[in-house]
Motif scaffolding. Structure first.
Motif, PDB file in Angstrom:
ATOM      1  N   VAL A 222       0.487  -1.294   0.123  1.00 53.11           N
ATOM      2  CA  VAL A 222      -0.018   0.010   0.542  1.00 53.11           C
ATOM      3  C   VAL A 222       0.905   1.572   0.004  1.00 53.11           C
ATOM      4  N   LEU A 223       1.375   1.784  -1.278  1.00 52.35           N
ATOM      5  CA  LEU A 223       1.615   3.200  -1.050  1.00 52.35           C
ATOM      6  C   LEU A 223       3.268   3.070  -1.039  1.00 52.35           C
ATOM      7  N   ASP A 224       3.230   1.178  -1.860  1.00 50.79           N
ATOM      8  CA  ASP A 224       4.784   1.397  -1.805  1.00 50.79           C
ATOM      9  C   ASP A 224       5.153   0.391   0.200  1.00 50.79           C
ATOM     10  N   THR A 225       4.376   0.286   1.047  1.00 51.29           N
ATOM     11  CA  THR A 225       4.930   0.559   2.094  1.00 51.29           C
ATOM     12  C   THR A 225       4.078  -1.342   2.671  1.00 51.29           C
ATOM     13  N   ASP A 226       4.423  -2.011   3.345  1.00 53.19           N
ATOM     14  CA  ASP A 226       4.080  -3.899   3.803  1.00 53.19           C
ATOM     15  C   ASP A 226       3.154  -3.359   4.699  1.00 53.19           C
ATOM     16  N   PRO A 227       1.419  -2.938   4.746  1.00 52.88           N
ATOM     17  CA  PRO A 227       0.603  -2.692   6.076  1.00 52.88           C
ATOM     18  C   PRO A 227       1.262  -3.792   7.181  1.00 52.88           C
ATOM     19  N   VAL A 228       1.558  -4.902   6.804  1.00 51.50           N
ATOM     20  CA  VAL A 228       1.321  -5.917   7.871  1.00 51.50           C
ATOM     21  C   VAL A 228       3.232  -5.953   8.548  1.00 51.50           C
ATOM     22  N   GLU A 229       4.119  -5.843   7.698  1.00 47.44           N
ATOM     23  CA  GLU A 229       5.149  -5.126   8.266  1.00 47.44           C
ATOM     24  C   GLU A 229       5.593  -3.567   9.200  1.00 47.44           C
ATOM     25  N   ASN A 230       4.611  -2.967   8.148  1.00 48.85           N
ATOM     26  CA  ASN A 230       4.528  -1.251   8.457  1.00 48.85           C
ATOM     27  C   ASN A 230       3.269  -0.623   9.089  1.00 48.85           C
ATOM     28  N   PRO A 231       2.150  -1.634   9.882  1.00 49.95           N
ATOM     29  CA  PRO A 231       0.898  -0.966   9.336  1.00 49.95           C
ATOM     30  C   PRO A 231       0.835   0.322  10.120  1.00 49.95           C
ATOM     31  N   LEU A 232       1.223   0.972  11.287  1.00 47.18           N
ATOM     32  CA  LEU A 232       0.941   2.405  11.392  1.00 47.18           C
ATOM     33  C   LEU A 232       1.302   3.748  10.378  1.00 47.18           C
ATOM     34  N   ASP A 233       2.485   2.854  10.126  1.00 46.94           N
ATOM     35  CA  ASP A 233       3.352   3.649   8.578  1.00 46.94           C
ATOM     36  C   ASP A 233       2.191   3.632   7.817  1.00 46.94           C
ATOM     37  N   VAL A 234       1.211   2.579   7.345  1.00 48.58           N
ATOM     38  CA  VAL A 234       0.642   2.621   6.667  1.00 48.58           C
ATOM     39  C   VAL A 234      -0.973   3.877   6.916  1.00 48.58           C
ATOM     40  N   ARG A 235      -1.069   3.679   7.891  1.00 48.31           N
ATOM     41  CA  ARG A 235      -2.788   4.369   9.195  1.00 48.31           C
ATOM     42  C   ARG A 235      -2.283   5.819   8.827  1.00 48.31           C
ATOM     43  N   ARG A 236      -0.834   6.129   8.795  1.00 47.57           N
ATOM     44  CA  ARG A 236      -0.837   7.560   9.603  1.00 47.57           C
ATOM     45  C   ARG A 236      -1.083   7.747   7.910  1.00 47.57           C
ATOM     46  N   SER A 237      -0.466   7.265   6.807  1.00 54.43           N
ATOM     47  CA  SER A 237      -0.686   8.180   5.614  1.00 54.43           C
ATOM     48  C   SER A 237      -1.642   8.057   4.942  1.00 54.43           C
ATOM     49  N   VAL A 238      -3.016   7.132   5.072  1.00 53.53           N
ATOM     50  CA  VAL A 238      -3.918   6.878   4.609  1.00 53.53           C
ATOM     51  C   VAL A 238      -5.320   7.549   4.949  1.00 53.53           C
ATOM     52  N   GLY A 239      -6.587   7.407   4.617  1.00 57.84           N
ATOM     53  CA  GLY A 239      -7.678   7.429   5.459  1.00 57.84           C
ATOM     54  C   GLY A 239      -8.424   6.459   5.182  1.00 57.84           C
ATOM     55  N   ILE A 240      -8.991   5.978   6.386  1.00 57.37           N
ATOM     56  CA  ILE A 240      -9.680   4.471   6.370  1.00 57.37           C
ATOM     57  C   ILE A 240     -11.318   5.241   7.365  1.00 57.37           C
ATOM     58  N   LEU A 241     -12.011   4.693   6.662  1.00 59.20           N
ATOM     59  CA  LEU A 241     -13.599   4.830   7.411  1.00 59.20           C
ATOM     60  C   LEU A 241     -14.032   3.158   7.194  1.00 59.20           C
ATOM     61  N   PRO A 242     -14.067   2.020   7.937  1.00 62.35           N
ATOM     62  CA  PRO A 242     -15.372   1.318   8.150  1.00 62.35           C
ATOM     63  C   PRO A 242     -16.351   1.681   8.008  1.00 62.35           C
ATOM     64  N   GLU A 243     -17.166   0.595   8.084  1.00 62.97           N
ATOM     65  CA  GLU A 243     -18.441   0.537   8.024  1.00 62.97           C
ATOM     66  C   GLU A 243     -18.929   0.277   9.459  1.00 62.97           C
ATOM     67  N   ARG A 244     -19.928   1.292   9.498  1.00 64.00           N
ATOM     68  CA  ARG A 244     -20.597   1.672  10.857  1.00 64.00           C
ATOM     69  C   ARG A 244     -19.592   2.346  12.016  1.00 64.00           C
ATOM     70  N   GLU A 245     -18.887   3.197  11.796  1.00 62.66           N
ATOM     71  CA  GLU A 245     -18.259   4.058  12.272  1.00 62.66           C
ATOM     72  C   GLU A 245     -18.672   5.251  12.765  1.00 62.66           C
ATOM     73  N   ASP A 246     -18.205   5.023  14.421  1.00 61.27           N
ATOM     74  CA  ASP A 246     -19.029   7.337  14.871  1.00 61.27           C
ATOM     75  C   ASP A 246     -17.789   7.046  15.369  1.00 61.27           C
ATOM     76  N   PRO A 247     -17.960   9.134  15.224  1.00 60.92           N
ATOM     77  CA  PRO A 247     -16.759   9.170  16.545  1.00 60.92           C
ATOM     78  C   PRO A 247     -17.950   9.338  18.006  1.00 60.92           C
ATOM     79  N   PRO A 248     -16.941   9.444  18.654  1.00 61.56           N
ATOM     80  CA  PRO A 248     -17.341   9.580  20.248  1.00 61.56           C
ATOM     81  C   PRO A 248     -18.215  10.223  20.939  1.00 61.56           C
ATOM     82  N   SER A 249     -19.260   9.346  21.404  1.00 64.10           N
ATOM     83  CA  SER A 249     -20.219   9.614  21.778  1.00 64.10           C
ATOM     84  C   SER A 249     -20.021  11.094  22.789  1.00 64.10           C
ATOM     85  N   PHE A 250     -19.204  11.126  23.457  1.00 68.86           N
ATOM     86  CA  PHE A 250     -18.656  12.127  24.449  1.00 68.86           C
ATOM     87  C   PHE A 250     -17.781  13.612  24.117  1.00 68.86           C
TER      88      PHE A 250
END
Length: 243
Positions: free
Chosen positions: A62-90
């Motif tokens: 993913v963007l020339d990065t292995d998300p298995v070996e470097n999951p945090l690097d991938v998550r920092r560089s992409v946007g993610i919206l899972p299904e049924r994800e809400d902002p914190p209620s508080f």
């Protein structure tokens, strides 16, 4: 290099095969849709691509990065919206997006909150507790957090869920413009119309296998539905109604 590439990607849960030798290439600038019935492997694919699950076998980039070996690097560089994800209620939407800005080190977060709350029409509820928001309002806030750090690649599971028809049209325009600017969007859906209206290329997945890929704009009317019926046969049908 492609934005996303998998080779022989497989995921096994005990005796259940969620993904079976998935070979996938998504070029930069594409609006790629993964279309399939519930339980076909769409969400598992996104979770592996974004470093949230470890595959049983195969390789992924993913963007020339292995998300298995470097999951945090991938998550920092992409946007993610899972299904049924809400902002914190508080938190209010403003507080939540400011938190996103802190995590992602966005120096002009207040300006970006104003921009995205305007685009997605929720300025009027920026200071309302998220627990008091409607499902559609929460979805709009979550869409804002996907784009607010200006990623070059976004993953969205069911982008139009809980949105009214007018907001669905607005979001479709936002997603299309995002890719026209040279960015890449990978979405998953079981709604035929979403794939037909939005995507430049659609992969049809069933029982963990990528059975075919099509350009929906090159097909005749109902061509994607006919392709799905032909390729998937008597498996669980895709929902063809409006989302």
């Amino acid at each position: 290099m492609p934005a996303v590439e998998t080779k022989g990607l497989a995921k096994q849960y005990g005796n259940i095969c969620a993904l079976d030798s998935l070979d996938l290439v998504v070029d930069r600038g594409e609006l790629y849709g993964l279309l399939g019935p519930n339980g076909s492997g769409k969400t598992t694919t996104i979770e592996i691509l974004t470093g949230q699950r470890i595959p049983t076998s195969g390789s992924v980039s993913v963007l020339d990065t292995d998300p298995v070996e470097n999951p945090l690097d991938v998550r920092r560089s992409v946007g993610i919206l899972p299904e049924r994800e809400d902002p914190p209620s508080f938190l209010t939407p403003r507080e939540y997006l400011q938190f996103v800005g802190d995590v992602r080190d966005i120096s002009d977060i207040d300006a970006r909150i104003e921009e995205w709350s305007g685009k997605l029409e929720f300025r009027g509820i920026l200071d309302t507790l998220s627990t008091d928001l409607s499902e559609g309002e929460r979805q709009r806030v979550m869409l804002a957090q996907v784009f607010i750090h200006e990623p070059e690649l976004v993953f969205i599971d069911e982008p139009l869920v809980n949105l009214d028809p007018l907001m669905q049209a607005e979001v479709k325009d936002i997603l299309t413009s995002y890719c026209e600017a040279g960015n890449t969007l990978f979405l998953s859906t079981h709604f035929m119309e979403v794939a037909e209206d939005l995507c430049t290329r659609v992969g049809i997945i069933a029982d963990g296998e990528l059975v075919t890929e099509r350009d929906p704009q090159a097909l005749e009317e109902n061509g994607l539905l006919e392709t799905f019926a032909t390729e998937v046969g008597d498996r669980e049908p895709v929902e063809a109604g409006r989302s």
